[in-house]
Write a protein that holds these residues in place. Sequence first.
Motif, PDB file in Angstrom:
ATOM      1  N   TYR A  34     -10.644   8.895  -9.312  1.00  0.00           N
ATOM      2  CA  TYR A  34     -12.078   8.974  -9.055  1.00  0.00           C
ATOM      3  C   TYR A  34     -12.323   8.956  -7.555  1.00  0.00           C
ATOM      4  O   TYR A  34     -11.522   8.398  -6.795  1.00  0.00           O
ATOM      5  N   LYS A  35     -13.443   9.504  -7.140  1.00  0.00           N
ATOM      6  CA  LYS A  35     -13.842   9.484  -5.734  1.00  0.00           C
ATOM      7  C   LYS A  35     -14.455   8.143  -5.356  1.00  0.00           C
ATOM      8  O   LYS A  35     -14.499   7.785  -4.185  1.00  0.00           O
ATOM      9  N   LEU A  81      -9.053 -11.515 -20.325  1.00  0.00           N
ATOM     10  CA  LEU A  81      -7.947 -12.448 -20.163  1.00  0.00           C
ATOM     11  C   LEU A  81      -7.667 -12.738 -18.696  1.00  0.00           C
ATOM     12  O   LEU A  81      -7.350 -13.864 -18.333  1.00  0.00           O
ATOM     13  N   GLU A  82      -7.768 -11.702 -17.868  1.00  0.00           N
ATOM     14  CA  GLU A  82      -7.503 -11.861 -16.437  1.00  0.00           C
ATOM     15  C   GLU A  82      -8.390 -10.900 -15.670  1.00  0.00           C
ATOM     16  O   GLU A  82      -8.520  -9.731 -16.046  1.00  0.00           O
ATOM     17  N   LEU A  83      -8.982 -11.393 -14.599  1.00  0.00           N
ATOM     18  CA  LEU A  83      -9.790 -10.564 -13.720  1.00  0.00           C
ATOM     19  C   LEU A  83      -9.350 -10.818 -12.282  1.00  0.00           C
ATOM     20  O   LEU A  83      -9.391 -11.957 -11.813  1.00  0.00           O
ATOM     21  N   VAL A  84      -8.910  -9.772 -11.613  1.00  0.00           N
ATOM     22  CA  VAL A  84      -8.614  -9.824 -10.185  1.00  0.00           C
ATOM     23  C   VAL A  84      -9.634  -8.887  -9.563  1.00  0.00           C
ATOM     24  O   VAL A  84      -9.543  -7.663  -9.745  1.00  0.00           O
ATOM     25  N   PRO A  85     -10.640  -9.443  -8.882  1.00  0.00           N
ATOM     26  CA  PRO A  85     -11.750  -8.616  -8.399  1.00  0.00           C
ATOM     27  C   PRO A  85     -11.299  -7.340  -7.688  1.00  0.00           C
ATOM     28  O   PRO A  85     -10.453  -7.362  -6.805  1.00  0.00           O
ATOM     29  N   ASN A  86     -11.868  -6.227  -8.186  1.00  0.00           N
ATOM     30  CA  ASN A  86     -11.659  -4.894  -7.624  1.00  0.00           C
ATOM     31  C   ASN A  86     -10.226  -4.376  -7.732  1.00  0.00           C
ATOM     32  O   ASN A  86      -9.902  -3.348  -7.147  1.00  0.00           O
ATOM     33  N   GLN A  87      -9.378  -5.068  -8.511  1.00  0.00           N
ATOM     34  CA  GLN A  87      -7.982  -4.650  -8.663  1.00  0.00           C
ATOM     35  C   GLN A  87      -7.509  -4.558 -10.104  1.00  0.00           C
ATOM     36  O   GLN A  87      -6.788  -3.630 -10.452  1.00  0.00           O
ATOM     37  N   ARG A  88      -7.864  -5.533 -10.933  1.00  0.00           N
ATOM     38  CA  ARG A  88      -7.292  -5.571 -12.284  1.00  0.00           C
ATOM     39  C   ARG A  88      -8.252  -6.211 -13.265  1.00  0.00           C
ATOM     40  O   ARG A  88      -8.902  -7.211 -12.970  1.00  0.00           O
ATOM     41  N   ILE A  89      -8.279  -5.627 -14.479  1.00  0.00           N
ATOM     42  CA  ILE A  89      -8.994  -6.187 -15.627  1.00  0.00           C
ATOM     43  C   ILE A  89      -8.000  -6.160 -16.790  1.00  0.00           C
ATOM     44  O   ILE A  89      -7.445  -5.106 -17.104  1.00  0.00           O
ATOM     45  N   VAL A  90      -7.784  -7.321 -17.422  1.00  0.00           N
ATOM     46  CA  VAL A  90      -6.933  -7.386 -18.610  1.00  0.00           C
ATOM     47  C   VAL A  90      -7.773  -7.992 -19.727  1.00  0.00           C
ATOM     48  O   VAL A  90      -8.388  -9.042 -19.545  1.00  0.00           O
ATOM     49  N   LEU A 110      -6.739  -0.908 -10.690  1.00  0.00           N
ATOM     50  CA  LEU A 110      -7.524  -0.081  -9.772  1.00  0.00           C
ATOM     51  C   LEU A 110      -6.802  -0.049  -8.435  1.00  0.00           C
ATOM     52  O   LEU A 110      -6.680  -1.084  -7.769  1.00  0.00           O
ATOM     53  N   LYS A 111      -6.320   1.124  -8.040  1.00  0.00           N
ATOM     54  CA  LYS A 111      -5.559   1.283  -6.801  1.00  0.00           C
ATOM     55  C   LYS A 111      -6.364   2.151  -5.839  1.00  0.00           C
ATOM     56  O   LYS A 111      -6.658   3.314  -6.148  1.00  0.00           O
ATOM     57  N   ALA A 112      -6.701   1.577  -4.675  1.00  0.00           N
ATOM     58  CA  ALA A 112      -7.397   2.350  -3.653  1.00  0.00           C
ATOM     59  C   ALA A 112      -6.465   3.443  -3.149  1.00  0.00           C
ATOM     60  O   ALA A 112      -5.266   3.212  -2.958  1.00  0.00           O
ATOM     61  N   GLN A 113      -7.018   4.627  -2.974  1.00  0.00           N
ATOM     62  CA  GLN A 113      -6.255   5.732  -2.394  1.00  0.00           C
ATOM     63  C   GLN A 113      -7.227   6.648  -1.664  1.00  0.00           C
ATOM     64  O   GLN A 113      -8.278   6.978  -2.197  1.00  0.00           O
ATOM     65  N   ASP A 114      -6.874   7.012  -0.463  1.00  0.00           N
ATOM     66  CA  ASP A 114      -7.763   7.811   0.383  1.00  0.00           C
ATOM     67  C   ASP A 114      -9.161   7.198   0.341  1.00  0.00           C
ATOM     68  O   ASP A 114      -9.329   6.045   0.647  1.00  0.00           O
ATOM     69  N   SER A 115     -10.136   7.966  -0.091  1.00  0.00           N
ATOM     70  CA  SER A 115     -11.499   7.424  -0.165  1.00  0.00           C
ATOM     71  C   SER A 115     -11.910   7.155  -1.612  1.00  0.00           C
ATOM     72  O   SER A 115     -13.080   6.996  -1.912  1.00  0.00           O
ATOM     73  N   GLY A 116     -10.934   7.086  -2.509  1.00  0.00           N
ATOM     74  CA  GLY A 116     -11.251   6.886  -3.920  1.00  0.00           C
ATOM     75  C   GLY A 116     -10.349   5.870  -4.585  1.00  0.00           C
ATOM     76  O   GLY A 116      -9.849   4.947  -3.953  1.00  0.00           O
ATOM     77  N   THR A 117     -10.149   6.074  -5.890  1.00  0.00           N
ATOM     78  CA  THR A 117      -9.415   5.115  -6.710  1.00  0.00           C
ATOM     79  C   THR A 117      -8.549   5.833  -7.733  1.00  0.00           C
ATOM     80  O   THR A 117      -8.982   6.803  -8.354  1.00  0.00           O
ATOM     81  N   ARG A 118      -7.349   5.325  -7.917  1.00  0.00           N
ATOM     82  CA  ARG A 118      -6.511   5.722  -9.055  1.00  0.00           C
ATOM     83  C   ARG A 118      -6.655   4.594 -10.065  1.00  0.00           C
ATOM     84  O   ARG A 118      -6.312   3.448  -9.782  1.00  0.00           O
ATOM     85  N   LEU A 119      -7.194   4.912 -11.239  1.00  0.00           N
ATOM     86  CA  LEU A 119      -7.345   3.952 -12.322  1.00  0.00           C
ATOM     87  C   LEU A 119      -6.161   4.152 -13.262  1.00  0.00           C
ATOM     88  O   LEU A 119      -5.932   5.264 -13.735  1.00  0.00           O
ATOM     89  N   ILE A 120      -5.423   3.088 -13.493  1.00  0.00           N
ATOM     90  CA  ILE A 120      -4.238   3.144 -14.357  1.00  0.00           C
ATOM     91  C   ILE A 120      -4.513   2.277 -15.578  1.00  0.00           C
ATOM     92  O   ILE A 120      -4.800   1.083 -15.462  1.00  0.00           O
TER      93      ILE A 120
END
Length: 152
Positions: A34-35, A81-90, A110-120
């Motif tokens: 995502y952008k 179960l687990e929340l790491v703000p702006n990085q992970r939701i389980v 959620l991985k920041a990349q360039d000016s957007g995000t790679r959601l895995i």
Amino acid sequence: MATKSIVTGVAGTALAFCSLIAAESMPIHQEVEYKASPQRIYKALLDSKQFGALTGNPAQIRAEAGGAVSLFGGRGVGRNLELVPNQRIVQAWRLTEWPPGVYSIVRFELKAQDSGTRLILDHAGFAAEDREHLEPGWRQMYWDPLRKYLGE
């Protein structure tokens, strides 16, 4: 960054969820770009109003570790179960048509990349017969509506 995770009383509940996972199929692994920033996507996935707006269905999400989750008008339910703000939701997550007490585990990275995000996404612990429905459902119910909601 602070990690919010389940503690003592709720941890027992999380372990109970994990012990009641359905006969497992091969996990679903999907990656979407995502952008928008990780912060924007994290908020959209955990804010009841935003999630309801992006899916077009009512949602109730307590955005805290151990918080209850009800999505798509109550069709999907579970707990964070687990929340790491702006990085992970389980989440321990289930469809209401599944047998009582059966949960799967959904992990959003959620991985920041360039000016957007790679959601895995990694989704595990669901019955093999549910894979045919779940795998394309992520794109239909999450990825495409999120892209539209973000204006991409």
